[in-house]
Design a protein around this motif. Structure first.
Motif, PDB file in Angstrom:
ATOM      1  N   ASN A   1       0.778  -1.241   0.000  1.00 33.21           N
ATOM      2  CA  ASN A   1       0.000   0.000   0.000  1.00 33.21           C
ATOM      3  C   ASN A   1       0.808   1.290   0.000  1.00 33.21           C
ATOM      4  OD1 ASN A   1       0.952  -0.159   2.608  1.00 33.21           O
ATOM      5  ND2 ASN A   1      -1.025   0.138   3.594  1.00 33.21           N
ATOM      6  N   THR A   2       2.106   1.208  -0.303  1.00 33.19           N
ATOM      7  CA  THR A   2       2.904   2.425  -0.490  1.00 33.19           C
ATOM      8  C   THR A   2       3.773   2.246  -1.728  1.00 33.19           C
ATOM      9  OG1 THR A   2       4.804   1.667   0.817  1.00 33.19           O
ATOM     10  CG2 THR A   2       3.026   2.809   2.017  1.00 33.19           C
ATOM     11  N   THR A   3       4.272   3.362  -2.240  1.00 25.70           N
ATOM     12  CA  THR A   3       5.152   3.300  -3.406  1.00 25.70           C
ATOM     13  C   THR A   3       6.346   2.395  -3.143  1.00 25.70           C
ATOM     14  OG1 THR A   3       4.491   5.505  -4.174  1.00 25.70           O
ATOM     15  CG2 THR A   3       6.646   4.701  -4.899  1.00 25.70           C
ATOM     16  N   PHE A   4       6.930   2.520  -1.980  1.00 24.10           N
ATOM     17  CA  PHE A   4       8.091   1.704  -1.614  1.00 24.10           C
ATOM     18  C   PHE A   4       7.737   0.217  -1.664  1.00 24.10           C
ATOM     19  CE2 PHE A   4      11.084  -0.354   1.181  1.00 24.10           C
ATOM     20  CZ  PHE A   4      12.282   0.309   0.955  1.00 24.10           C
ATOM     21  N   LYS A   5       6.618  -0.153  -1.038  1.00 23.68           N
ATOM     22  CA  LYS A   5       6.219  -1.556  -0.990  1.00 23.68           C
ATOM     23  C   LYS A   5       5.868  -2.099  -2.368  1.00 23.68           C
ATOM     24  CE  LYS A   5       4.465  -1.384   3.765  1.00 23.68           C
ATOM     25  NZ  LYS A   5       3.250  -1.456   4.622  1.00 23.68           N
ATOM     26  N   ILE A   6       5.268  -1.256  -3.212  1.00 24.88           N
ATOM     27  CA  ILE A   6       4.896  -1.713  -4.561  1.00 24.88           C
ATOM     28  C   ILE A   6       6.141  -1.988  -5.386  1.00 24.88           C
ATOM     29  CG2 ILE A   6       3.768  -1.056  -6.729  1.00 24.88           C
ATOM     30  CD1 ILE A   6       1.810   0.619  -5.003  1.00 24.88           C
TER      31      ILE A   6
ATOM     32  N   GLN B   1      13.042  -7.703  -0.585  1.00 26.64           N
ATOM     33  CA  GLN B   1      12.644  -7.182   0.711  1.00 26.64           C
ATOM     34  C   GLN B   1      12.968  -5.693   0.821  1.00 26.64           C
ATOM     35  OE1 GLN B   1      10.938  -8.706   3.159  1.00 26.64           O
ATOM     36  NE2 GLN B   1      10.774 -10.545   1.866  1.00 26.64           N
ATOM     37  N   ALA B   2      14.097  -5.319   0.238  1.00 28.22           N
ATOM     38  CA  ALA B   2      14.509  -3.902   0.122  1.00 28.22           C
ATOM     39  C   ALA B   2      14.723  -3.198   1.457  1.00 28.22           C
ATOM     40  CB  ALA B   2      13.479  -3.128  -0.696  1.00 28.22           C
ATOM     41  N   ARG B   3      15.054  -3.964   2.490  1.00 27.58           N
ATOM     42  CA  ARG B   3      15.376  -3.299   3.758  1.00 27.58           C
ATOM     43  C   ARG B   3      16.664  -2.518   3.605  1.00 27.58           C
ATOM     44  NH1 ARG B   3      13.705  -8.400   6.187  1.00 27.58           N
ATOM     45  NH2 ARG B   3      11.683  -8.126   7.207  1.00 27.58           N
ATOM     46  N   GLY B   4      16.642  -1.281   4.066  1.00 24.09           N
ATOM     47  CA  GLY B   4      17.829  -0.447   3.996  1.00 24.09           C
ATOM     48  C   GLY B   4      17.972   0.331   2.713  1.00 24.09           C
ATOM     49  N   ALA B   5      17.145   0.033   1.704  1.00 25.43           N
ATOM     50  CA  ALA B   5      17.226   0.756   0.436  1.00 25.43           C
ATOM     51  C   ALA B   5      16.327   1.989   0.500  1.00 25.43           C
ATOM     52  CB  ALA B   5      16.795  -0.142  -0.720  1.00 25.43           C
ATOM     53  N   SER B   6      16.726   3.028  -0.220  1.00 24.30           N
ATOM     54  CA  SER B   6      15.891   4.222  -0.317  1.00 24.30           C
ATOM     55  C   SER B   6      14.909   4.045  -1.469  1.00 24.30           C
ATOM     56  CB  SER B   6      16.752   5.456  -0.560  1.00 24.30           C
ATOM     57  OG  SER B   6      17.335   5.397  -1.855  1.00 24.30           O
ATOM     58  N   LEU B   7      13.913   4.922  -1.506  1.00 26.41           N
ATOM     59  CA  LEU B   7      12.921   4.847  -2.575  1.00 26.41           C
ATOM     60  C   LEU B   7      13.565   5.106  -3.936  1.00 26.41           C
ATOM     61  CD1 LEU B   7      10.042   4.530  -3.562  1.00 26.41           C
ATOM     62  CD2 LEU B   7       9.610   6.915  -2.953  1.00 26.41           C
ATOM     63  N   SER B   8      14.460   6.064  -4.000  1.00 30.60           N
ATOM     64  CA  SER B   8      15.119   6.366  -5.277  1.00 30.60           C
ATOM     65  C   SER B   8      15.971   5.184  -5.750  1.00 30.60           C
ATOM     66  CB  SER B   8      15.980   7.628  -5.154  1.00 30.60           C
ATOM     67  OG  SER B   8      16.986   7.456  -4.177  1.00 30.60           O
ATOM     68  N   GLU B   9      16.598   4.474  -4.799  1.00 30.45           N
ATOM     69  CA  GLU B   9      17.381   3.293  -5.167  1.00 30.45           C
ATOM     70  C   GLU B   9      16.480   2.189  -5.719  1.00 30.45           C
ATOM     71  OE1 GLU B   9      21.117   3.568  -2.002  1.00 30.45           O
ATOM     72  OE2 GLU B   9      19.234   2.609  -1.409  1.00 30.45           O
TER      73      GLU B   9
END
Length: 362
Positions: free
Chosen positions: A99-104, A112-120
């Motif tokens: 339900n968020t841009t990051f999660k999508i 899993q993308a833990r530690g990554a920024s949205l731009s990354e």
């Protein structure tokens, strides 16, 4: 009756059900038929998708329609066909689950993308999907309020890569909430999925019966289609579940199976609502008055009692529009003294709303 006897009784009962049902999977809501019902709305989607396939110039789409009108099924069917041809990539995310841009982005990348920024994450997405890609965002209106502007729409519509965004929703509310820069870049074209008519519902039921049952009665399918059209906002899910219930409980009337199916669908809808929308229904279910202003005051009190910031009155009405679009409330115009207002009428048993709120908030 002892446990062993009851177990045997249920096995005998299930054996009788298996003599009527040959394929249970066709009654699952996630089932994609090999040949869905053809509709004018599907023709428009196909034209836009195939035009993007040859040109790489996207027309972003907002696909809107009531629950059970075939939006998701049609697009997932087209996704399978287009991906099989390997000339256009179509990927899917449900915004209720992510339900968020990051999660999508994380879901579409399978990380899993833990530690990554949205731009990354976005840069990685562009690297993984450099070619013509259609991004299906189902239930986009259920993205979190924390991602108010739905940043993924800005990223995809501004990308140098050829991306086409197809957003599915039960109403147009989410478009009104987009910031101007996203809306001006996206410029979505609306595609409205009309409710099925009785003949289409009957066709869907006949297709499921052919694939899933050993025998069936066309007259019974017609009866289910008529009930669904007149009493369930033409929600194909209710029709399919009614047919399934009739097969497993043959002694029950079609009307009893229909009411059971409709109740199950409503319970699922109510339980899936965001907290704020559920509290609106709770206020409507427990208020002595059905006037919108009185229910709003009760909604605000319930929200504060549970440490949730209440909507403004304008945004409260926007959410009422959403609840009406999914068939949970009806707004009825009323004149009180010399002014006009709305009465809020629940379209289902208010005990369902009260029970859902009790389970979630108490």
């Amino acid at each position: 009756m002892d446990i062993k006897s009851f177990l045997q009784q249920e096995k005998d009962r299930n054996a009788a059900i298996c003599r009527r049902v040959k394929n249970f999977s066709v009654f699952d809501f996630s089932y994609i038929p090999s040949e869905p019902v053809m509709r004018d709305e599907a023709k428009y989607l196909i034209k836009e998708l195939t035009r993007f396939e040859i040109s790489g110039i996207p027309t972003h789409l907002a696909v809107v329609g009531s629950k059970g009108s075939g939006k998701t099924l049609t697009l997932q069917y087209l996704q399978g066909l287009l991906n099989a041809e390997h000339r256009l990539e179509v990927i899917y995310a449900n915004c209720r689950e992510h339900n968020t841009t990051f999660k999508i982005f994380a879901h579409l990348l399978g990380v899993q993308a833990r530690g990554a920024s949205l731009s990354e994450l976005y840069d990685r997405f562009c690297h993984v999907h450099p070619g013509k890609t259609v991004v299906l965002l189902d239930e986009v209106d259920l993205m979190s309020a924390k991602d108010k502007n739905k940043e993924i729409l800005y990223f995809l519509s501004r990308s140098k890569n050829p991306y086409m965004v197809v957003m599915l929703s039960n109403g147009y509310r989410f478009l009104q909430e987009l910031d101007m820069s996203t809306r001006s870049t996206l410029q979505p074209v609306s595609v409205y999925f009309k409710n099925y008519d009785a003949a289409q519902i009957q066709g869907i039921l006949r297709q499921r019966a052919t694939l899933g049952l050993h025998t069936w009665d066309d007259g019974r399918l017609s009866e289910i289609a008529a009930l669904t059209t007149h009493k369930a906002n033409s929600d194909a899910r209710v029709a399919i579940k009614t047919l399934f219930y009739k097969m497993i409980e043959p002694d029950d009337s079609v009307e009893a199976c229909f009411e059971a199916a409709r109740r199950d669908i409503v319970i699922d809808q109510v339980n899936d609502l965001a907290d704020a929308n559920l509290i609106i229904l709770w206020a409507a279910a427990t208020s002595r008055s059905d006037l919108a202003k009185d229910i709003y005051d009760r909604y605000c009190r319930y929200s504060r009692d549970h440490q949730i910031k209440p909507f403004s009155y304008m945004y409260f009405y926007t959410n009422l529009g959403y609840l009406q679009s999914v068939g949970l409330v009806a707004l009825v115009a009323a004149k009180i003294d010399r002014t006009y207002t709305n009465r809020i009428v629940l379209t289902f048993d208010k005990a369902i709303a009260e029970q859902s709120c009790k389970l979630r908030f108490e």
